[in-house]
Design an enzyme around this catalytic site. Sequence first.
Site: not given
Length: 483
Positions: A129, A184, A187-188, A191
Site C-alpha cells: 500500500s 490488505k 486496509h482498503n 480506506e
Amino acid sequence: MSKADIGLVGLAVMGENLVLNMESHGFTVAVFNRTVQKVTDFINGRGKGKNIIGANTIEELVANLKSPRKVMLMVKAGKAVDDFIDLLIPHLEKGDIIIDGGNSHFPDSIRRTKYCEDKGLLFIGTGVSGGEEGALKGPSIMPGGSPAAWPAVKPIFQAIAAKVDDGTPCCDWVGENGAGHFVKMVHNGIEYGDMQLICEAYQIMRELLGMNADEMHQVFKEWNTGELDSYLIEITRDILAYKDEDGKPLVDKILDTAGQKGTGKWTVLASLDYGAPLTLIGEAVYGRTLSALKEDRVEASKVISGPIPKFEGDKKLFLNDLMKALYASKLVSYAQGYVLMKFAAKEFGWHLNNGGIALMWRGGCIIRSAFLGKIKEAFDKNPNLSNLLLDPFFKEKIEASQAAWRKVVSTAVLNGIWIPAMSTALNYFDGFRNGRLPANLLQAQRDYFGAHTYERVDKPRGEFFHTNWTGRGGTTASTTYTV
C-alpha cells in the site's frame, strides 16, 4: 554483474518503482515483462546505470537469481498471476519463493499457497500500500503465505518499507496463506470508510455551512495538525487548495461519480461471510454505487424535494463538533475492521499480530494516521481485546466526542444532508453499547412464521425452544443453525 537478490515480473508504474526502491537499498534486481520492449526501455531509461538485470524470458530471469530464488509478481490480479506461476514453476527448485505483490483476493492466495507448497515451492501473497510514490519511497508491506519463506524476503521487504519515527519498518509477517492479502483488503475497506467520512464532512461544510473550497482548505489544514492528522486529511487539504487553469477550485469541476476496483466490495462480502457487522464500510461502498447513478439522481433532484439546508448556529463551534464527529466515526471504522480480521483469523486459523498490523499501517500506506500508534498500544496491553471501543483510550475518546457527534448527525439529517457513513457509525456505537437489542422480538417473529426456535433469558445458552403461537401449528421445529 553478479546474480540478482530478487526478480520482479511486471514493469508497470508500481513494479518499476519497487525495483528502483530495492536497488536504492543495495539489492540487485532482475526484471522481466511480458512485453519485452518494456524491459529494454526501463533498462535504458529510469534503470540506466543501476544494478538491474534485464531478462527477455522467464528462463533467463530465473537463471539470473541467487538461491533460494525469489520472484515477485506485480501483474494484474486474477488469471495473469496463475499464468505466471505456471510459467515459473518448471524453472524453479525446491525452496524457491514466488511472491504475489498485486491486489489479489485472499481466497486466491490461500489456494496458491497450497498449490506452490504441493510442488515443493514457497509462496507469499503480500499487500503493498502507498500507491506509486509509496512503492518508490517506502510502502506499507503486508506479507502472508508460507511462513518458511519469510526469513528469505524479510531483509529486502523491511529495507524498502516505510519507517516510523523510531525507524521501525512498516512491514512484518502477517500470517499464514491468505492472511497478507486479507489484511490488505481490510486496509482498503477502511480506506473506503475514511474517504467517505471525509467527503461527508466536506458535504456538510459545503451544503449546510455554505463554505467555499478555500475556507474548507483552511479547516482541513487545521485539522491535520491535531488528532485527525493523517494522509487522507492532508491530501484533502491540498485538493481543496488546487486551482484550475482559470483560477477556480478544480474540485468543483470534477463530476460527482466515484469509481472502485472491488477491494471494498470484497471486504463487505467477507464481513457477511464471517458475521462481522461492518456497517460503515458497507455504506461507503454503497455510497460509491449511489454516486454512479448520476443521471437518475439529477432526475430525482428535479421532482423530489427535501428540507432546504439552513444553519443558524455558531459556525466555529459547529466545525469543532464536526471534527469530533469525524474522529469518533473513524474510530468505529477501525474497530469494525479489526473485528472482521479477528473473525477471519478464527475461521482460517491465522495467528494475526494485531498490534503489528497497526504499526504496518502507521507509515507508507493510504490510511496512515496519528492514532494508529494508539491501536498498537491497545493490543500490546491486551492482545485478546475483542473490540477497540473497549480499550480505555478509545472508550474515553469516543465518549468525549459523543455529544458533538450526535449534534452533527441530527443537524445534518434535519437539513437533508447525505451522511450515510457518519450516521451508521453512530448507530453501530449505540447498538454495540446496548446490552439488550430488539432481536428477541425478531426471533419471536422467525419462530412464529418459520418455527426457527429461540433461546430464553431464563435458560442456559444453547437450549432452543419453539412455541405454537397460533394454536394451529404443531410442535415440530426447524433445525437451528446460523449462517
